[in-house]
Design a protein around this motif. Structure first.
Motif, mmCIF file in Angstrom:
data_model
loop_
_atom_site.group_PDB
_atom_site.id
_atom_site.type_symbol
_atom_site.label_atom_id
_atom_site.label_comp_id
_atom_site.label_asym_id
_atom_site.label_seq_id
_atom_site.Cartn_x
_atom_site.Cartn_y
_atom_site.Cartn_z
ATOM 1 N N ARG A 151 -18.494 -0.749 -2.047
ATOM 2 C CA ARG A 151 -17.706 -0.695 -0.792
ATOM 3 C C ARG A 151 -18.516 -1.694 0.112
ATOM 4 N N ARG A 192 -9.728 6.521 8.280
ATOM 5 C CA ARG A 192 -10.492 5.941 7.133
ATOM 6 C C ARG A 192 -11.439 4.848 7.463
ATOM 7 N N GLY A 193 -11.243 4.426 8.951
ATOM 8 C CA GLY A 193 -12.290 3.430 9.506
ATOM 9 C C GLY A 193 -11.946 2.140 9.136
ATOM 10 N N THR A 194 -10.612 1.990 9.130
ATOM 11 C CA THR A 194 -10.227 0.548 8.753
ATOM 12 C C THR A 194 -9.639 -0.256 10.052
ATOM 13 N N TYR A 198 -5.609 -10.134 2.424
ATOM 14 C CA TYR A 198 -4.927 -9.669 3.585
ATOM 15 C C TYR A 198 -5.707 -10.260 4.783
ATOM 16 N N GLN A 253 -6.920 -8.113 -2.973
ATOM 17 C CA GLN A 253 -5.677 -8.009 -2.027
ATOM 18 C C GLN A 253 -6.322 -7.860 -0.813
ATOM 19 N N GLU A 311 0.767 -1.145 0.059
ATOM 20 C CA GLU A 311 -0.077 -0.042 0.050
ATOM 21 C C GLU A 311 0.908 1.370 0.080
ATOM 22 N N ARG A 346 2.042 2.549 -3.143
ATOM 23 C CA ARG A 346 1.196 2.868 -3.960
ATOM 24 C C ARG A 346 0.613 4.329 -3.668
ATOM 25 N N ARG A 398 -5.957 1.734 -1.543
ATOM 26 C CA ARG A 398 -5.172 1.416 -2.617
ATOM 27 C C ARG A 398 -4.824 0.155 -2.662
ATOM 28 N N LEU A 399 -5.679 -0.663 -2.202
ATOM 29 C CA LEU A 399 -5.785 -2.309 -2.397
ATOM 30 C C LEU A 399 -6.765 -2.605 -3.266
ATOM 31 N N ARG A 439 -8.917 -0.337 -7.814
ATOM 32 C CA ARG A 439 -8.737 -0.256 -6.204
ATOM 33 C C ARG A 439 -10.109 0.384 -5.396
ATOM 34 N N THR A 492 -17.007 1.618 8.590
ATOM 35 C CA THR A 492 -15.920 0.969 8.075
ATOM 36 C C THR A 492 -15.332 1.567 6.811
ATOM 37 N N GLY A 493 -13.879 1.687 6.549
ATOM 38 C CA GLY A 493 -13.405 1.881 5.535
ATOM 39 C C GLY A 493 -12.678 0.792 4.849
ATOM 40 N N LEU A 494 -12.265 1.062 3.528
ATOM 41 C CA LEU A 494 -11.418 -0.243 2.923
ATOM 42 C C LEU A 494 -10.160 0.362 2.571
ATOM 43 N N TYR A 495 -9.212 -0.378 2.468
ATOM 44 C CA TYR A 495 -7.827 0.325 1.989
ATOM 45 C C TYR A 495 -7.914 0.576 0.748
#
Ligand SMILES: Nc1ncnc2c1ncn2[C@@H]1O[C@H](COP(=O)(O)OP(=O)(O)OP(=O)(O)O)[C@@H](O)[C@H]1O
Ligand SMILES: [Mg+2]
Lengths: 671, 252
Positions: free
Chosen positions: B139, A216-218, B98, B94, A17, A20, B89-90, B130, B84-87
């Motif tokens: 999402r 970002r809530g992750t 993970y 991916q 990540e 990127r 850039r993946l 992405r 809840t967010g996501l990554y």
């Protein structure tokens, strides 16, 4: 062990990540790779200009009291002379800056000299004025020379050899290797530089991987997995440390390459040569790992406290400065790595680098410094892990990023962002400085061809692809009106003459091109042995296509050309002028850039600019070839003939009118 | 019993946000927590999934205590919230990979699960993107797939349809039903009463940290003699006001 596996899993994912993330990449690779070549280049240019202007004697305003004897005046470079009648007026004029110096000579100057007596000369100056100081320096030097001439004359009159008056003759030899002084200077600042860069490199990832994940809530979902928190932190920490180490490495490599490849020699030519300070580089390399681990851990611990990216940036800025302080302190002369200093966080790693560069560090303090910096890093990490267990800091606010930021997928954009364009420009610059310049030095024409196509055009096309841009719109690739093309060809073909007789005359006034440079240009750029077609291909057609794609394509579109066209044109001209990396070519290339940008804005088609550029360059090459006596580099020497000037102006004017008159049917690029 | 809360309480400073909550969610049912803003739904869920320590009482997932046997409990559940967010850039694959690794799946198992989830959630068209480029609905599909990567028997969903359009929330609701039909236990919270009524087998009405009503939507409506859950909800608020309680927490 489970924890170790998780560290690996997190590490791999975060590396992917991070690689990127454009911001991180810029700081980690692009900045170092452009910074040093650019710095070296600017320094070399600047020193060159200083040299060139140093040979030109600035006007000296000299007050004069006593007989203005011609021979002495000539010896002083025939300065403008003002009669001053008394010391009080002289002092006033000097302090007011109206005069640089005042000389007071006895009335019987000539008879005294003739009779072999000493002539007292009084020199008044104002040491608070730089002009006066410089003038004093020069006049003293000239007087000394005059003095020696007079002495030689007197000796000759008495039948003595000229060296009678010089019992000693001192010849000095500096045995330092060429560039050693530069190397010495560089190795002094290297540890500080590397620590600064390591911190800079770790800054964004440290935030991104901690506070960024909260924002970002992750983080919540990450913590809802059975993975142990310490392992998560450990994996993230290793990524930040890796980025820090890579940043340091990239800086060291770039410094080394700059000195080895192009600019060591370039700098040496202007007397600033620097050899690669190998021992300092090795020292910095050895200290890089402990320094990176330590600073990465500190930054991560601080960033973990923040709940959002912005908050983290605010928080980390003072931490950054706090980290820089001990490094600065370690620069103090005389400070050495002893047991005490080895325990001070931050100071120890910098002293370690410095000591290793000098090659003299005792094993004891070295070990202590290594261990203590690792200890501090571990403590900072433990702190970060604790913070991750503090509910207050984990969940205190809940930004609903997912909801607020959704939206339809963007379609292919017609406009790159300014920062994207800046990245592209920096990449191209880095490629040119690191690869293009050395290539052109080695083999000029193939070097130019490779530079234009592989280092300018190719990156532009890759960029357009990579950024998901609509190529036709971004590059203003549209069929132009026939009138525009004809106009561009006319204007481009005649513009060179105006540039030659007007702009270069002006240039010669403001910033004369040193004769060596003109000579060099004549030899490499306009060598008559090459086939003409090859010259036209490399020096006219290739730049016309490749440079236009970059400047009048991507860069022009990125500068908000729809909203503020004239500002965009101005910026484009300035960038184009600066891009040629030569103070002497700035003015003409600035003008060329302005015209080309205006052409694209008005016609809506990059092809018009390409035609103008092609015609302009081709005309220059042809003139240099066909009228070798007036090789374009010295075009300023062209006779300024009125009929020619009128004709050129008329053709140029008509061409511009034709090219600029044609309006695009629709606004370009907004499809 | 797959989700159990026993005398579960949470205090922030001196303020009790969740009070002695007794809750049981049975295997294969969809249980909906509803309640006004600030009622304590999110806090309850965070304790149930081991993100927060209860001030007192305990929470069990498939019999594992979320504090003392945290990793066993966490291995049994998947969690998604509206925040809840996501990554970014993946790519979705991916991301799934993970989480598969974080949950300790072997490489082969991970690949197999990913393929199954890509099919189940119709992610195939998004694979090259992405996550940063996905729409909110897309999402949420990726998030749900992510929560299921280790095939957990229990799902905790905090407002899974917040911010989604009608179509996307229907997709999510259909997904939740399908997951129930796969014998998973689902605890969710929502502010959409109709959705709760249509989707949930049982509902718990949380009010200032206390469970004030519980049962199937139909039973609750009958008890309060209302035609919709929304009416029940409003009536309960009025009751609380009439009882002299201050405005419910979170109502500003
Ligand atoms: N980390 C925390 N520290 C202090 N107070 C908190 C924290 N988390 C939640 N609270 C408080 O606990 C109360 C319950 O919050 P919670 O988020 O559980 O409510 P909710 O029912 O999920 O509300 P909503 O419907 O708005 O999501 C609120 O008053 C909130 O301010
Ligand atoms: Mg909530």
């Amino acid at each position: 062990m489970e924890g170790g596996r998780i560290v690996g899993v997190v590490y791999r994912k975060e590396v992917l990540e991070t690689l990127r993330d454009r911001r991180t990449l810029i700081v980690m690779l692009l900045l170092p790779l452009t910074l040093y070549p650019l710095l070296a280049f600017v320094v070399a240019q600047w020193v060159g200009v200083q040299r060139a202007s140093g040979t030109r004697v600035p006007a000296l305003s000299l007050g004069w009291q006593g007989p203005a004897w011609g021979e002495l005046r000539v010896a002083l470079g025939a300065p403008r002379v003002v009669e001053v009648h008394d010391p009080v007026t002289a002092a006033r004029a000097l302090r007011a800056g109206r005069l640089d110096l005042v000389l007071r000579l006895p009335d019987d100057l000539r008879p005294r000299l003739a009779r072999g007596a000493t002539v007292p000369i009084e020199l008044y100056r104002d040491d608070t004025s730089a002009n006066s100081r410089a003038a004093g320096e020069r006049v003293r030097r000239l007087l000394r020379r005059f003095d020696r001439q007079q002495l030689a004359r007197r000796l000759a009159a008495r039948g003595l050899a000229a060296d009678f008056g010089a019992p000693l003759q001192l010849r000095q030899h500096d045995v330092a290797l060429p560039g050693a002084a530069g190397a010495q200077a560089i190795s002094g600042v290297l540890p500080l530089l590397i620590v600064l860069m390591v911190l800079l490199g770790a800054f964004y990832p440290a935030i991104d991987l901690t506070a960024g994940e909260k924002e970002r809530g992750t983080l919540e979902t990450l913590l809802s997995t059975p993975a142990p928190r310490l392992a998560l932190i450990g994996g993230k920490f290793l990524v930040v440390a890796t980025v820090a180490i890579l940043t340091g490495l990239a800086n060291l490599v770039s410094i080394g390459l700059t000195l080895l490849l192009g600019f060591g020699p370039a700098l040496r030519v202007v007397g600033l040569g620097a050899a690669v300070p190998w021992s300092a580089v090795l020292g910095a390399l050895a200290g890089l790992v402990p320094a990176s681990l330590f600073f990465a851990a500190v930054l991560m611990a601080a960033a973990a406290l923040a709940r959002s990216f912005k908050e983290a940036q605010t928080l980390l800025t003072p931490v950054y400065l706090l980290c820089v302080l001990p490094t600065m302190a370690a620069q103090l002369p005389g400070l050495q790595l002893g047991y005490g200093a080895a325990l001070v966080p931050g100071v120890n790693v910098s002293l370690l680098m410095r000591g290793l560069a000098g090659g003299a560090v005792a094993a004891g303090p070295l070990l202590v410094a290594l261990l203590s910096s690792m200890g501090y890093a571990a403590a900072a990490l433990a702190l970060a892990a604790r913070i991750y267990n503090t509910e207050r800091l984990l969940f205190a606010d809940e930004p609903r990023v997912g909801v607020a930021e959704g939206g339809a997928r963007p379609s292919r954009r017609a406009q790159p962002t300014p920062s994207e364009a800046a990245v592209l420009l920096l990449v191209v610059l880095a490629l040119m400085l690191l690869i293009g310049q050395p290539l052109q030095l080695a083999r000029f024409l193939p070097g130019v061809l490779l530079t234009e196509w592989l280092l300018v055009a190719l990156p532009v096309l890759v960029f357009v692809r990579w950024a998901g841009l609509a190529p036709r719109a971004v590059l203003s690739w549209r069929r132009p009106a026939v009138a525009s093309v004809v106009g561009a060809a006319l204007a481009g073909g005649s513009g060179w003459y105006l540039v030659a007789v007007v702009v270069e005359q002006l240039q010669q006034r403001i910033l004369p091109i040193p004769p060596e440079l003109i000579e060099q240009l004549r030899r490499t750029v306009f060598a008559a042995e090459r086939p003409l077609a090859l010259d036209l291909l490399a020096l006219a057609l290739s730049p016309a296509i490749c440079e236009e794609l970059l400047f009048r394509g991507v860069l022009l579109r990125a500068s908000n050309v729809e909203r503020r066209p004239w500002l965009a044109v101005l910026l484009n001209g300035l960038l184009f002028g600066a891009f040629h990396l030569s103070v002497y070519r700035f003015l003409p290339t600035l003008l060329l850039g302005l015209i080309l940008a205006a052409l694209v804005v008005r016609s809506g088609s990059i092809i018009v600019a390409m035609v103008f550029h092609l015609a302009n360059n081709a005309a220059t090459v042809l003139v240099a070839r066909l009228v070798p006596a007036t090789a374009a580099a010295s075009a300023a020497e062209l006779p300024l003939s009125l009929p020619h000037l009128l004709l050129a102006s008329a053709v140029f004017g008509t061409g511009c009118w034709l090219a600029l008159r044609a309006r695009p049917e629709a606004a370009p690029g907004t499809t | 019993m797959t989700i159990v809360a026993e005398q579960l309480s949470k205090r922030f400073g001196g303020r009790e946000v969740v009070s002695n909550l007794e809750l049981v969610v049975r295997p294969g049912e969809i249980y909906g927590l509803i309640g006004p803003n600030g009622a304590g739904k999110t806090t309850t869920m965070r304790m149930l999934i081991g993100l927060m320590r209860p001030s007192s009482g305990r929470a069990l997932i498939c019999g594992a205590d979320t504090v003392t046997q945290a990793s066993r409990a966490k291995a049994q559940l998947g969690f998604v919230s509206a925040a809840t967010g996501l990554y970014e850039r993946l790519t979705p694959v991916q991301l799934l990979g993970y989480y598969a690794e974080l949950y300790g799946l072997s490489a082969a198992q991970g690949r197999q699960r990913c393929a199954a989830l890509v099919a189940e959630f119709a992610l195939a068209p998004l694979l090259q993107q992405r996550c940063g480029r996905l729409s909110t609905g897309e999402r949420q599909r990726v998030s749900l797939a992510r929560a299921l990567v280790h095939d957990p028997p229990v799902l905790v969903l905090d407002e899974p349809t917040a911010g989604l359009d009608v179509l996307a929330s229907r997709t999510v609701a259909d997904t939740i039903r399908r997951l129930r039909d796969q014998q998973r236990t689902i605890l969710l919270s929502t502010h959409y009463m109709t959705e709760a009524e249509l989707l949930c087998d049982r509902i718990g009405l949380l009010y200032r940290g206390r469970l004030v009503a519980e049962g199937s939507p139909a039973a609750i409506k009958t008890r309060y003699d209302a035609s919709s859950l929304e009416q029940v909800f409003l009536r309960l608020q009025d009751q609380a006001l009439a009882l002299g309680a201050a405005a419910p927490a979170g109502v500003r």
